[in-house]
Design a protein around this motif. Structure first.
Motif: not given
Length: 70
Positions: A25, A27-31, A40, A42, A62, A64
Protein backbone atom coordinates in the motif's frame (compact mmCIF):
# COMPACT_ATOMS: atom_id res chain seq x y z
CA UNK A 1 -18.81 -12.60 -19.73
CA UNK A 2 -16.67 -11.48 -16.84
CA UNK A 3 -18.50 -9.43 -14.25
CA UNK A 4 -16.96 -6.13 -13.24
CA UNK A 5 -16.41 -5.76 -9.50
CA UNK A 6 -18.91 -3.48 -7.83
CA UNK A 7 -17.52 -0.44 -6.04
CA UNK A 8 -19.28 0.36 -2.81
CA UNK A 9 -19.13 3.35 -0.52
CA UNK A 10 -17.28 2.39 2.64
CA UNK A 11 -18.79 2.87 6.07
CA UNK A 12 -17.27 5.36 8.49
CA UNK A 13 -17.52 2.49 11.00
CA UNK A 14 -14.25 1.18 9.52
CA UNK A 15 -12.28 4.08 11.03
CA UNK A 16 -10.08 2.63 13.79
CA UNK A 17 -10.38 -0.94 12.51
CA UNK A 18 -7.19 -2.89 11.84
CA UNK A 19 -6.68 -4.89 8.67
CA UNK A 20 -3.96 -6.75 6.77
CA UNK A 21 -2.39 -5.45 3.57
CA UNK A 22 -3.13 -7.84 0.69
CA UNK A 23 -0.78 -5.90 -1.61
CA UNK A 24 1.81 -3.23 -0.91
CA UNK A 25 0.00 0.00 0.00
CA UNK A 26 1.36 3.40 -1.00
CA UNK A 27 0.10 6.93 -1.67
CA UNK A 28 -1.13 5.69 -5.04
CA UNK A 29 -3.09 2.56 -4.10
CA UNK A 30 -3.14 -0.87 -2.56
CA UNK A 31 -5.57 -3.41 -1.16
CA UNK A 32 -6.29 -4.24 2.46
CA UNK A 33 -8.49 -6.90 4.05
CA UNK A 34 -10.72 -5.27 6.66
CA UNK A 35 -13.35 -7.37 8.42
CA UNK A 36 -13.13 -9.97 5.64
CA UNK A 37 -13.66 -7.45 2.82
CA UNK A 38 -11.09 -6.47 0.21
CA UNK A 39 -10.84 -2.67 0.29
CA UNK A 40 -8.93 -0.17 -1.88
CA UNK A 41 -6.47 1.65 0.36
CA UNK A 42 -3.87 4.40 0.35
CA UNK A 43 -1.22 5.31 2.91
CA UNK A 44 1.23 8.17 3.40
CA UNK A 45 3.71 5.62 4.76
CA UNK A 46 4.36 2.47 2.68
CA UNK A 47 2.87 -0.72 4.11
CA UNK A 48 4.20 -4.06 2.85
CA UNK A 49 1.87 -6.91 1.91
CA UNK A 50 1.09 -9.03 4.95
CA UNK A 51 1.63 -6.18 7.41
CA UNK A 52 -1.12 -4.72 9.59
CA UNK A 53 -2.61 -1.28 9.09
CA UNK A 54 -5.34 0.73 10.81
CA UNK A 55 -8.02 2.67 8.93
CA UNK A 56 -7.73 6.36 9.85
CA UNK A 57 -10.10 7.87 7.28
CA UNK A 58 -12.72 6.76 4.76
CA UNK A 59 -13.39 8.72 1.57
CA UNK A 60 -16.03 7.14 -0.62
CA UNK A 61 -14.61 3.83 -1.86
CA UNK A 62 -11.06 4.36 -0.49
CA UNK A 63 -9.74 3.75 3.02
CA UNK A 64 -6.72 5.70 4.20
CA UNK A 65 -4.60 3.51 6.45
CA UNK A 66 -1.48 3.89 8.54
CA UNK A 67 0.90 1.18 9.73
CA UNK A 68 -0.17 -0.42 13.00
CA UNK A 69 2.27 -0.21 15.88
CA UNK A 70 3.69 -3.56 16.91
Amino acid sequence: LLAKPQLRILSQDLVGVEGVALTPISRREGKVDVKGSRVVAISDEPIDAGKKGRVVKVEGVVAKVEPSAG
